[in-house]
Design a protein around this motif. Structure first.
Motif, PDB file in Angstrom:
ATOM      1  N   ARG A   6     106.212 -46.609  53.745  1.00  0.00           N
ATOM      2  CA  ARG A   6     106.489 -45.188  53.764  1.00  0.00           C
ATOM      3  C   ARG A   6     107.916 -44.994  54.238  1.00  0.00           C
ATOM      4  O   ARG A   6     108.445 -45.805  54.986  1.00  0.00           O
ATOM      5  N   LYS A   7     108.508 -43.886  53.828  1.00  0.00           N
ATOM      6  CA  LYS A   7     109.877 -43.607  54.244  1.00  0.00           C
ATOM      7  C   LYS A   7     109.927 -43.278  55.731  1.00  0.00           C
ATOM      8  O   LYS A   7     110.891 -43.581  56.412  1.00  0.00           O
ATOM      9  N   THR A   8     108.889 -42.630  56.237  1.00  0.00           N
ATOM     10  CA  THR A   8     108.815 -42.305  57.657  1.00  0.00           C
ATOM     11  C   THR A   8     107.504 -42.826  58.215  1.00  0.00           C
ATOM     12  O   THR A   8     106.512 -42.923  57.498  1.00  0.00           O
ATOM     13  N   VAL A   9     107.514 -43.160  59.491  1.00  0.00           N
ATOM     14  CA  VAL A   9     106.330 -43.692  60.150  1.00  0.00           C
ATOM     15  C   VAL A   9     105.975 -42.774  61.302  1.00  0.00           C
ATOM     16  O   VAL A   9     106.820 -42.449  62.139  1.00  0.00           O
ATOM     17  N   SER A  10     104.719 -42.331  61.347  1.00  0.00           N
ATOM     18  CA  SER A  10     104.242 -41.465  62.417  1.00  0.00           C
ATOM     19  C   SER A  10     103.223 -42.213  63.260  1.00  0.00           C
ATOM     20  O   SER A  10     102.771 -43.309  62.908  1.00  0.00           O
ATOM     21  N   LEU A  11     102.845 -41.614  64.385  1.00  0.00           N
ATOM     22  CA  LEU A  11     101.846 -42.222  65.253  1.00  0.00           C
ATOM     23  C   LEU A  11     100.517 -42.377  64.535  1.00  0.00           C
ATOM     24  O   LEU A  11      99.786 -43.341  64.767  1.00  0.00           O
ATOM     25  N   SER A  12     100.178 -41.442  63.655  1.00  0.00           N
ATOM     26  CA  SER A  12      98.920 -41.540  62.918  1.00  0.00           C
ATOM     27  C   SER A  12      98.921 -42.727  61.961  1.00  0.00           C
ATOM     28  O   SER A  12      97.868 -43.281  61.646  1.00  0.00           O
ATOM     29  N   ASP A  13     100.114 -43.127  61.481  1.00  0.00           N
ATOM     30  CA  ASP A  13     100.202 -44.311  60.630  1.00  0.00           C
ATOM     31  C   ASP A  13      99.966 -45.583  61.429  1.00  0.00           C
ATOM     32  O   ASP A  13      99.392 -46.553  60.930  1.00  0.00           O
ATOM     33  N   ILE A  14     100.420 -45.578  62.677  1.00  0.00           N
ATOM     34  CA  ILE A  14     100.278 -46.759  63.522  1.00  0.00           C
ATOM     35  C   ILE A  14      98.844 -46.890  64.027  1.00  0.00           C
ATOM     36  O   ILE A  14      98.325 -47.994  64.168  1.00  0.00           O
ATOM     37  N   TRP A  15      98.180 -45.757  64.275  1.00  0.00           N
ATOM     38  CA  TRP A  15      96.810 -45.778  64.746  1.00  0.00           C
ATOM     39  C   TRP A  15      95.870 -45.612  63.544  1.00  0.00           C
ATOM     40  O   TRP A  15      96.302 -45.701  62.400  1.00  0.00           O
ATOM     41  N   VAL A  16      94.593 -45.397  63.797  1.00  0.00           N
ATOM     42  CA  VAL A  16      93.607 -45.308  62.717  1.00  0.00           C
ATOM     43  C   VAL A  16      93.006 -43.905  62.653  1.00  0.00           C
ATOM     44  O   VAL A  16      91.807 -43.728  62.420  1.00  0.00           O
ATOM     45  N   SER A  17      93.846 -42.910  62.823  1.00  0.00           N
ATOM     46  CA  SER A  17      93.353 -41.541  62.929  1.00  0.00           C
ATOM     47  C   SER A  17      93.509 -40.713  61.660  1.00  0.00           C
ATOM     48  O   SER A  17      92.964 -39.608  61.581  1.00  0.00           O
ATOM     49  N   SER A  18      94.226 -41.207  60.662  1.00  0.00           N
ATOM     50  CA  SER A  18      94.426 -40.396  59.462  1.00  0.00           C
ATOM     51  C   SER A  18      94.505 -41.263  58.222  1.00  0.00           C
ATOM     52  O   SER A  18      94.917 -42.426  58.268  1.00  0.00           O
ATOM     53  N   ASN A  19      94.073 -40.668  57.109  1.00  0.00           N
ATOM     54  CA  ASN A  19      94.159 -41.320  55.804  1.00  0.00           C
ATOM     55  C   ASN A  19      94.075 -40.234  54.743  1.00  0.00           C
ATOM     56  O   ASN A  19      93.552 -39.136  54.986  1.00  0.00           O
ATOM     57  N   LEU A 104      90.735 -38.157  60.364  1.00  0.00           N
ATOM     58  CA  LEU A 104      89.450 -38.827  60.186  1.00  0.00           C
ATOM     59  C   LEU A 104      88.481 -38.490  61.308  1.00  0.00           C
ATOM     60  O   LEU A 104      88.889 -38.362  62.464  1.00  0.00           O
ATOM     61  N   PRO A 105      87.182 -38.377  60.994  1.00  0.00           N
ATOM     62  CA  PRO A 105      86.178 -38.243  62.059  1.00  0.00           C
ATOM     63  C   PRO A 105      86.213 -39.465  62.972  1.00  0.00           C
ATOM     64  O   PRO A 105      86.591 -40.561  62.549  1.00  0.00           O
ATOM     65  N   TRP A 106      85.766 -39.283  64.216  1.00  0.00           N
ATOM     66  CA  TRP A 106      85.870 -40.356  65.200  1.00  0.00           C
ATOM     67  C   TRP A 106      85.118 -41.608  64.782  1.00  0.00           C
ATOM     68  O   TRP A 106      85.571 -42.735  65.029  1.00  0.00           O
ATOM     69  N   TYR A 107      83.967 -41.417  64.129  1.00  0.00           N
ATOM     70  CA  TYR A 107      83.176 -42.595  63.753  1.00  0.00           C
ATOM     71  C   TYR A 107      83.828 -43.372  62.606  1.00  0.00           C
ATOM     72  O   TYR A 107      83.635 -44.592  62.487  1.00  0.00           O
TER      73      TYR A 107
END
Length: 275
Positions: A6-19, A104-107
């Motif tokens: 990706r051109k930019t990297v966010s905290l959500s990219d580093i963690w597993v919280s978004s897709n 993403l949901p927590w589960y």
């Protein structure tokens, strides 16, 4: 799906919280549409196998020393991954629609994190066992073959379960998540060092958990840890490549829907005068 860059990297990219799509976590790569049922069936089988291996290991090697071995750490993580994946698929079946959001949901996040660490660690455990620990003489007194099948289950079938989850699902693999399996590996290495410093022993009274990781020989143990960490990174890269190929093939052959559109009728007015 696999994220190349990706051109930019966010905290959500580093963690597993978004897709981009929640369906990536409950739909199979080898189906049209986004029904959770095909992958649910696969995950029921995988969870049953993982639970079976865990119970087999607990009943065959039950002792106060069972929790100190990396193999058993890997079994616990693999079982947790298959069960959490089963929960994701079951919720998707029960829930007709998911809210269209990248959060993403927590589960789902829990499953994704366990997936990242369990798959790579299952593979490195298999590699380390057969390359460093396997000795045919260990089975000389194994009359009923119980020890042999225990090793096959915990150091071969475990990786088959992990690879089946990778190949059957659409679970994303991101290069930025490499630190997750690596952190578990380094955590275990630190545990073995602390265990040694506390005068811990294995089940036979030896002052180490694994002979190849005897901290009494610090240089060799450090080299093993460094080599294992490098191997884990290579394996994670291979898992990323496998998922990348999975997505490319499934999108081009399975998930791409061709529409047979009818021929567009000629709407031009016929200027001929009918006689």
């Amino acid at each position: 799906m696999v994220k190349c860059y990706r051109k930019t990297v966010s905290l959500s990219d580093i963690w597993v919280s978004s897709n981009d799509k929640v369906s990536d976590f409950y739909a199979s790569s080898w189906q049209r549409g986004e029904s959770p049922l095909p992958l649910l069936v696969v995950r029921v089988l995988l969870a049953a196998v993982a639970l079976g291996i865990l119970v087999f290991s607990l009943t065959s090697g039950a002792s106060p020393y069972w929790p100190i071995y990396l193999t058993n750490w890997g079994l616990i993580m693999l079982t947790m991954m298959t069960l959490s994946g089963l929960i994701v698929s079951w919720v998707a079946v029960c829930k007709s629609t998911f809210k269209e959001t990248s959060d993403l949901p927590w589960y789902v996040s829990t499953y994704w994190f366990l997936y990242n660490i369990a798959v790579s660690n299952a593979l490195i455990i298999t590699v380390l066992f057969w390359s460093l620990l396997y000795k045919s003489e260990n089975y000389e007194d194994d009359d009923d073959g119980r020890l042999f099948w225990l090793d096959i289950s915990t150091h071969a079938i475990n990786s088959c379960v992990a690879l089946t989850e990778v190949l059957a699902s659409r679970t994303p693999v991101r290069l930025l998540h490499f630190y997750q399996p690596l952190s578990i590996g380094l955590w275990y290495a630190a545990f073995t060092a602390v265990y040694y410093a506390a005068d811990g022993t294995d089940g036979n009274g030896n002052p180490y958990i694994y002979e190849v990781l005897d901290w009494n020989e610090g240089n060799r143990a450090g080299a093993i840890v460094a080599a294992s960490a490098a191997g884990l990174l290579v394996i994670y890269l291979m898992v990323w490549g496998l998922a990348f190929c999975r997505d490319k093939i499934s999108i081009s052959l399975i998930r791409t829907i061709s529409h047979n559109l009818p021929t567009v009728p000629d709407t031009r007015l016929d200027t001929r005068i009918l006689e």
